[in-house]
Design an enzyme around this catalytic site. Structure first.
Site, PDB file in Angstrom:
ATOM      1  NE  ARG A  66      -2.571   1.015   3.556  1.00  0.00           N
ATOM      2  CZ  ARG A  66      -3.357   0.892   4.620  1.00  0.00           C
ATOM      3  NH1 ARG A  66      -4.656   0.684   4.475  1.00  0.00           N
ATOM      4  NH2 ARG A  66      -2.845   0.948   5.840  1.00  0.00           N
ATOM      5  CE  LYS A  99      -2.692   4.643   7.404  1.00  0.00           C
ATOM      6  NZ  LYS A  99      -4.110   4.942   7.674  1.00  0.00           N
ATOM      7  CD  GLU A 134     -11.921   6.302   4.650  1.00  0.00           C
ATOM      8  OE1 GLU A 134     -11.164   6.005   5.591  1.00  0.00           O
ATOM      9  OE2 GLU A 134     -11.605   6.173   3.457  1.00  0.00           O
TER      10      GLU A 134
END
Length: 394
Positions: free
Chosen positions: A138, A239, A275
């Site tokens: 990721r 992220k 989210e």
């Protein structure tokens, strides 16, 4: 040195060898450039604070999710001469790092982070990590989006292992975990808007307990249709550090009114769930478990991915869907829960939308409780790992 565990002595000897080798390699570059680069590399490392942080002063029973300093962190850099590679890595005493005022991370938020935990093994020495290669991949995905080089998967996992072994402040079994925060940042100076010339990969650690102050008790969310966490075509799916400061205003407002956190809607239609500030969301209706599909605006959580697989393993009871989930779907749900590295699986008691409070099932006979027990048992080594998710650290 003789008082240190054998693993720690081995790590420090390896570190010393790497420092000497790096010094020789840099000096061999010839001219003032090599010496200048060496001085810059050495001066930007954290200064040794020589603080012996024993774990006997920590109240493990009341450990929250806060910063409790540990002894060591891991630092690795990629300079222009390295052509996007990360050839040097060092364990250093935990401490401040030096950054140029014009570094890419400070001026243009060119930075990424990951979150993961290490747990003590039950009844024996050593620790377990949960799917660290997923965090590495990721970070590589996010680095490509942010025009940054990234460590290889092997480098990432090896650095995480070294960091775990170097730090003794890991909570006892059942009291929490050692939270690990890998960072990748544009540390080189840049004035015009462009990728930084130098990058730093850093891992620090802190022993932590529960993320929410409610502990494992159900949480209370509020829907915010004014502020949005991400928009199509932006960086919501990676992220990056740039995703987190923008939610603080909404989060602080929510907490001032007694809510645990904020549930965000999509920025286009303002009717589909995205989210929570730092975790993914699921709803349960009958035998169907649904979670918003990740299509660029939602972070593809590793806990989310694991929970989906565990739920699908119970296929004779549950059907799992990744799709658009509307606010009406949420209101009509039997159960709601959140997932993330920090929160693991957190049941949601209420969601307030437009001033109206909606209640959901919580307790021992819920999907969230079943998934929490199954997942944490694998993470902590209390159940057999048939999926190959855990990595041993000895």
């Amino acid at each position: 040195m003789a008082l240190l565990p054998a693993a720690m002595r081995s790590i420090l000897r390896a570190r010393s060898t790497r420092v000497r080798r790096a010094a020789r390699d840099l000096q061999a570059g010839g001219g003032g450039g090599g010496s200048s680069l060496l001085r810059r590399w050495q001066s930007s490392l954290p200064q040794l604070d020589h603080v012996d942080r024993s774990d006997d002063e920590i109240d493990w029973d009341n450990l929250g999710f806060g910063l409790t300093p540990t002894d060591y962190m891991y630092v690795m850099r990629s300079s222009p001469e390295d052509l996007g590679a990360f050839p040097r890595g060092e364990l250093c005493r935990y401490g401040n790092i030096e950054l140029s005022p014009s570094s890419g991370v400070l001026n243009y938020a060119q930075g990424l982070f990951e979150g993961m935990k290490a747990y003590r093994r039950p009844g024996r020495a050593g620790y377990t990590l949960f799917r660290p290669e997923e965090n590495a991949r990721r970070m590589q995905f996010g680095a490509e989006r942010m025009c940054m080089p990234a460590p290889s998967v092997d480098q990432f996992v090896s650095a995480v292992k070294e960091t775990v072994l170097a730090n003794r402040r890991v909570p006892p079994q059942g009291k929490g975990g050692l939270y690990l925060r890998p960072l990748l940042m544009g540390s080189g100076p840049i004035l015009g808007l462009a990728p930084a010339p130098e990058y730093t990969f850093l891992i620090y650690a802190a022993p932590v307990g529960n993320y929410f102050k409610e502990g494992l008790a159900p949480i209370n969310l509020v829907v915010d249709d004014e502020f949005h966490r991400a928009m199509p075509g932006s960086t919501g799916g990676v992220k990056t550090i740039a995703n987190y400061a923008p939610v603080l205003k909404a989060q602080m407002d929510a907490k001032s009114k007694g809510f645990t956190d904020v549930l965000y809607l999509d920025s286009v239609h303002k009717q589909y769930l995205e989210e929570v500030s730092s975790c993914n969301v699921f709803i349960v209706k009958g035998g169907v478990v649904a979670t918003p599909a990740t299509k660029g605006t939602i972070l593809p959580g590793i806990t989310r991915k694991s929970v989906i697989e565990l739920a699908r393993d119970r296929g004779y009871n549950y059907k799992v869907e990744e799709r658009l989930v509307s606010i009406d779907d949420l209101i009509d749900a039997d159960e709601v829960f959140c997932t993330g590295t920090a929160v693991v699986v957190a049941p949601v008691s209420t969601v307030t939308n437009k001033g109206r409070r909606h209640e959901f099932r919580t307790g021992p006979d819920t999907m969230s409780q079943e998934l929490y027990t199954t997942l944490t048992s694998i993470q902590m080594g209390l159940a057999e790992d048939n999926k190959g998710w855990t990595v041993a650290v000895d």
